[in-house]
Design a protein around this motif. Structure first.
Motif, mmCIF file in Angstrom:
data_model
loop_
_atom_site.group_PDB
_atom_site.id
_atom_site.type_symbol
_atom_site.label_atom_id
_atom_site.label_comp_id
_atom_site.label_asym_id
_atom_site.label_seq_id
_atom_site.Cartn_x
_atom_site.Cartn_y
_atom_site.Cartn_z
ATOM 1 N N ILE A 1 -3.019 -3.333 -5.239
ATOM 2 C CA ILE A 1 -3.505 -2.672 -4.016
ATOM 3 C C ILE A 1 -4.920 -3.146 -3.682
ATOM 4 N N PHE A 2 -5.737 -3.406 -4.694
ATOM 5 C CA PHE A 2 -7.092 -3.929 -4.467
ATOM 6 C C PHE A 2 -7.037 -5.310 -3.827
ATOM 7 N N GLY A 3 -6.171 -6.162 -4.329
ATOM 8 C CA GLY A 3 -6.034 -7.513 -3.774
ATOM 9 C C GLY A 3 -5.565 -7.518 -2.333
ATOM 10 N N THR A 4 -4.576 -6.683 -2.030
ATOM 11 C CA THR A 4 -4.090 -6.649 -0.649
ATOM 12 C C THR A 4 -5.111 -6.001 0.284
ATOM 13 N N THR A 5 -5.886 -5.050 -0.243
ATOM 14 C CA THR A 5 -6.933 -4.439 0.591
ATOM 15 C C THR A 5 -8.024 -5.455 0.909
ATOM 16 N N ILE A 6 -8.409 -6.248 -0.084
ATOM 17 C CA ILE A 6 -9.408 -7.303 0.147
ATOM 18 C C ILE A 6 -8.861 -8.340 1.123
ATOM 19 N N ASP B 1 0.842 -1.189 0.000
ATOM 20 C CA ASP B 1 0.000 0.000 0.000
ATOM 21 C C ASP B 1 0.882 1.246 0.000
ATOM 22 N N PRO B 2 1.228 1.744 -1.191
ATOM 23 C CA PRO B 2 2.078 2.935 -1.260
ATOM 24 C C PRO B 2 1.373 4.185 -0.746
#
Length: 104
Positions: free
Chosen positions: A53-58, A30-31
């Motif tokens: 970033i979407f994948g790590t947020t999910i 997440d930069p």
């Protein structure tokens, strides 16, 4: 289940949530974390890969959800668990597409 053991598991659950928050910059891509800790009003947003970033947020959302549901299961009835599961699921289905649409 023994009350001491139940509350020990709840404490461990809260500790896990705190550790996820404390080490989020090392665990997840997440930069924007460092960007928003600085003077972001005068800077351009950093480049980032939307799907990464979407994948790590999910993944972060699901990890926090499972731990939170575990805590709720230990402290409350199955009805609270079912309601919380419904709320977490609906929020994921509603907010995930909004995240993708609103990202630059």
């Amino acid at each position: 289940m023994n009350n001491f053991f139940k509350y020990l598991l709840v404490f461990i659950g809260f500790l896990l949530l705190a550790l996820i928050r404390f080490y989020e910059s090392e665990i997840f891509y997440d930069p924007l974390l460092n960007f928003f800790h600085g003077n972001y009003h005068q800077l351009a947003a950093p480049d980032f890969e939307l799907w990464k970033i979407f994948g790590t947020t999910i993944f972060r959302y699901l990890l926090n959800t499972f731990i939170s549901l575990g805590i709720l299961t230990l402290l409350f009835s199955k009805n609270v668990f079912k309601f919380s599961l419904l709320i977490y699921g609906v929020l994921l289905l509603v907010l995930a597409p909004i995240f993708c649409i609103c990202s630059p």
